[in-house]
Design a protein around this motif. Structure first.
Motif, PDB file in Angstrom:
ATOM      1  N   ALA A 117       0.837  -1.206   0.000  1.00 12.67           N
ATOM      2  CA  ALA A 117       0.000   0.000   0.000  1.00 12.67           C
ATOM      3  C   ALA A 117       0.871   1.254   0.000  1.00 12.67           C
ATOM      4  CB  ALA A 117      -0.941   0.004   1.199  1.00 12.67           C
ATOM      5  N   LEU A 118       1.947   1.238   0.759  1.00 15.34           N
ATOM      6  CA  LEU A 118       2.869   2.377   0.799  1.00 15.34           C
ATOM      7  C   LEU A 118       3.453   2.639  -0.586  1.00 15.34           C
ATOM      8  CD1 LEU A 118       4.378   4.345   2.852  1.00 15.34           C
ATOM      9  CD2 LEU A 118       6.260   2.726   2.612  1.00 15.34           C
ATOM     10  N   TYR A 119       3.895   1.589  -1.265  1.00 18.57           N
ATOM     11  CA  TYR A 119       4.438   1.743  -2.619  1.00 18.57           C
ATOM     12  C   TYR A 119       3.405   2.381  -3.545  1.00 18.57           C
ATOM     13  CZ  TYR A 119       8.105  -1.682  -1.362  1.00 18.57           C
ATOM     14  OH  TYR A 119       9.148  -2.356  -0.787  1.00 18.57           O
ATOM     15  N   ARG A 120       2.179   1.876  -3.491  1.00 19.33           N
ATOM     16  CA  ARG A 120       1.130   2.382  -4.394  1.00 19.33           C
ATOM     17  C   ARG A 120       0.822   3.849  -4.139  1.00 19.33           C
ATOM     18  NH1 ARG A 120      -2.073  -3.036  -3.594  1.00 19.33           N
ATOM     19  NH2 ARG A 120      -1.288  -4.206  -5.372  1.00 19.33           N
ATOM     20  N   GLY A 133       7.272  19.232 -10.516  1.00 16.87           N
ATOM     21  CA  GLY A 133       8.598  19.460  -9.939  1.00 16.87           C
ATOM     22  C   GLY A 133       9.087  18.249  -9.167  1.00 16.87           C
ATOM     23  N   ARG A 134      10.220  18.408  -8.511  1.00 15.37           N
ATOM     24  CA  ARG A 134      10.846  17.302  -7.767  1.00 15.37           C
ATOM     25  C   ARG A 134      10.088  16.980  -6.492  1.00 15.37           C
ATOM     26  NH1 ARG A 134      14.522  14.294  -9.100  1.00 15.37           N
ATOM     27  NH2 ARG A 134      15.263  13.788  -7.017  1.00 15.37           N
ATOM     28  N   SER A 135      10.281  15.738  -6.052  1.00 20.11           N
ATOM     29  CA  SER A 135       9.698  15.272  -4.799  1.00 20.11           C
ATOM     30  C   SER A 135      10.816  14.839  -3.852  1.00 20.11           C
ATOM     31  CB  SER A 135       8.788  14.062  -5.036  1.00 20.11           C
ATOM     32  OG  SER A 135       7.725  14.372  -5.868  1.00 20.11           O
ATOM     33  N   ALA A 136      10.479  14.856  -2.573  1.00 22.29           N
ATOM     34  CA  ALA A 136      11.393  14.368  -1.542  1.00 22.29           C
ATOM     35  C   ALA A 136      10.583  13.548  -0.546  1.00 22.29           C
ATOM     36  CB  ALA A 136      12.075  15.533  -0.834  1.00 22.29           C
ATOM     37  N   ILE A 137      11.283  12.787   0.272  1.00 23.25           N
ATOM     38  CA  ILE A 137      10.627  12.030   1.329  1.00 23.25           C
ATOM     39  C   ILE A 137      11.490  12.121   2.581  1.00 23.25           C
ATOM     40  CG2 ILE A 137      11.682   9.824   0.698  1.00 23.25           C
ATOM     41  CD1 ILE A 137       8.924   8.534   1.467  1.00 23.25           C
ATOM     42  N   ASP A 138      10.840  12.282   3.714  1.00 24.34           N
ATOM     43  CA  ASP A 138      11.529  12.261   5.000  1.00 24.34           C
ATOM     44  C   ASP A 138      11.189  10.933   5.671  1.00 24.34           C
ATOM     45  OD1 ASP A 138      12.030  12.498   7.843  1.00 24.34           O
ATOM     46  OD2 ASP A 138      12.342  14.622   7.480  1.00 24.34           O
ATOM     47  N   ILE A 139      12.203  10.112   5.902  1.00 23.24           N
ATOM     48  CA  ILE A 139      11.988   8.783   6.482  1.00 23.24           C
ATOM     49  C   ILE A 139      12.350   8.750   7.969  1.00 23.24           C
ATOM     50  CG2 ILE A 139      12.256   7.585   4.280  1.00 23.24           C
ATOM     51  CD1 ILE A 139      15.099   6.781   5.267  1.00 23.24           C
ATOM     52  N   SER A 143       7.625   3.183  11.312  1.00 25.74           N
ATOM     53  CA  SER A 143       8.299   1.982  11.820  1.00 25.74           C
ATOM     54  C   SER A 143       9.516   1.653  10.950  1.00 25.74           C
ATOM     55  CB  SER A 143       7.328   0.803  11.787  1.00 25.74           C
ATOM     56  OG  SER A 143       7.057   0.440  10.442  1.00 25.74           O
ATOM     57  N   PRO A 144      10.432   0.832  11.449  1.00 14.60           N
ATOM     58  CA  PRO A 144      11.588   0.441  10.632  1.00 14.60           C
ATOM     59  C   PRO A 144      11.184  -0.178   9.288  1.00 14.60           C
ATOM     60  CG  PRO A 144      11.973  -0.154  12.918  1.00 14.60           C
ATOM     61  CD  PRO A 144      10.548   0.317  12.828  1.00 14.60           C
ATOM     62  N   LEU A 145      10.152  -1.015   9.287  1.00 18.77           N
ATOM     63  CA  LEU A 145       9.700  -1.634   8.039  1.00 18.77           C
ATOM     64  C   LEU A 145       9.206  -0.579   7.052  1.00 18.77           C
ATOM     65  CD1 LEU A 145       8.968  -4.172   6.346  1.00 18.77           C
ATOM     66  CD2 LEU A 145       6.718  -4.044   7.406  1.00 18.77           C
ATOM     67  N   MET A 146       8.413   0.369   7.527  1.00 17.55           N
ATOM     68  CA  MET A 146       7.865   1.395   6.636  1.00 17.55           C
ATOM     69  C   MET A 146       8.957   2.349   6.146  1.00 17.55           C
ATOM     70  SD  MET A 146       4.928   0.298   6.257  1.00 17.55           S
ATOM     71  CE  MET A 146       3.512   1.273   5.823  1.00 17.55           C
ATOM     72  N   ARG A 147       9.946   2.641   6.997  1.00 16.97           N
ATOM     73  CA  ARG A 147      11.072   3.483   6.558  1.00 16.97           C
ATOM     74  C   ARG A 147      11.846   2.781   5.446  1.00 16.97           C
ATOM     75  NH1 ARG A 147      11.610   4.538  12.239  1.00 16.97           N
ATOM     76  NH2 ARG A 147      13.297   3.027  12.400  1.00 16.97           N
ATOM     77  N   THR A 148      12.064   1.491   5.612  1.00 12.30           N
ATOM     78  CA  THR A 148      12.784   0.718   4.592  1.00 12.30           C
ATOM     79  C   THR A 148      12.002   0.689   3.289  1.00 12.30           C
ATOM     80  OG1 THR A 148      13.780  -0.655   6.311  1.00 12.30           O
ATOM     81  CG2 THR A 148      13.811  -1.524   4.071  1.00 12.30           C
ATOM     82  N   ALA A 149      10.703   0.425   3.369  1.00 12.34           N
ATOM     83  CA  ALA A 149       9.866   0.389   2.164  1.00 12.34           C
ATOM     84  C   ALA A 149       9.830   1.753   1.482  1.00 12.34           C
ATOM     85  CB  ALA A 149       8.449  -0.063   2.528  1.00 12.34           C
ATOM     86  N   ALA A 150       9.734   2.814   2.257  1.00 12.24           N
ATOM     87  CA  ALA A 150       9.702   4.170   1.685  1.00 12.24           C
ATOM     88  C   ALA A 150      11.025   4.491   0.992  1.00 12.24           C
ATOM     89  CB  ALA A 150       9.396   5.189   2.774  1.00 12.24           C
ATOM     90  N   ALA A 151      12.135   4.098   1.595  1.00 14.02           N
ATOM     91  CA  ALA A 151      13.441   4.341   0.976  1.00 14.02           C
ATOM     92  C   ALA A 151      13.581   3.544  -0.321  1.00 14.02           C
ATOM     93  CB  ALA A 151      14.558   3.986   1.953  1.00 14.02           C
ATOM     94  N   MET A 152      13.048   2.329  -0.348  1.00 11.15           N
ATOM     95  CA  MET A 152      13.097   1.524  -1.579  1.00 11.15           C
ATOM     96  C   MET A 152      12.267   2.172  -2.685  1.00 11.15           C
ATOM     97  SD  MET A 152      12.923  -2.317   0.065  1.00 11.15           S
ATOM     98  CE  MET A 152      12.626  -3.111  -1.498  1.00 11.15           C
TER      99      MET A 152
END
Length: 193
Positions: A117-120, A133-139, A143-152
């Motif tokens: 769901a996070l990926y979608r 324009g450009r996008s950014a994300i703050d991780i 949770s550790p799992l969601m931070r990892t998925a967001a970084a991927m």
């Protein structure tokens, strides 16, 4: 005028033995310390060249104040918060601190651990923002799992990734104001491709 260090000493000296005292100390931290720490943080990075972002994703966890720093510094035109169902209070405090209006602010609730769901959500929002324009994300949050998925997801979509580092004070259940440091992860595509 009382500076950050003096206000930090006041906060550290507040009694926090009862739930009522803890609420009072937390309110002091949110209202007095966080804005001053944000000002210091912005001043620290004032001379550095910053990328202009049309949109920024935030992973919200139990500590709203940690994800507010990079947003204050980078000042994106739009913010999309990704959080769990139990983060209503943190979301309210974040919105209040950032002063975001409904037109530039969006929230999506994602069940903990649902990386698909996070990926979608990130892909769909990125596709909309990318034409502007450009996008950014703050991780920093989540949770550790969601931070990892967001970084991927960010690596795949070539979204800039930020994280805030600061000193945690376990006795006080908060981060120490004034110790915040921004980290920008290098783009995977600029190095590996």
């Amino acid at each position: 005028m009382i500076g950050l260090e003096d206000k930090k000493e006041i906060w550290l000296g507040l009694p926090q033995d009862t739930p009522e005292q803890q609420v009072w100390a937390d309110n002091y931290y949110d209202a007095e310390l966080v804005p001053m720490a944000q000002e210091r943080f912005i001043g620290h990075y004032a001379t550095e060249k910053k990328t202009s972002y049309y949109g920024m994703f935030l992973l919200l966890g139990s500590s709203w104040e940690q994800v507010a720093f990079n947003v204050k510094l980078l000042d994106p035109q739009n913010v999309h918060v990704l959080c769990g169902r139990d983060h209503d209070i943190q979301l309210s405090l974040l919105c209040n601190n950032l002063g975001l209006d409904e037109g530039s602010f969006c929230v999506t609730t994602i069940q903990e651990g649902d990386a698909t769901a996070l990926y979608r959500v990130i892909r769909k929002q990125h596709d909309i923002w990318d034409s502007m324009g450009r996008s950014a994300i703050d991780i920093t949050g989540g949770s550790p799992l969601m931070r990892t998925a967001a970084a991927m997801a960010a690596a795949y979509l070539d979204i800039d990734v930020y994280r805030l580092e600061s000193h945690y004070m376990p006795k006080y259940h908060h981060y120490e104001p004034g110790t915040e440091r921004m980290q920008r992860l290098p783009s995977v595509q600029s190095i590996l491709l």
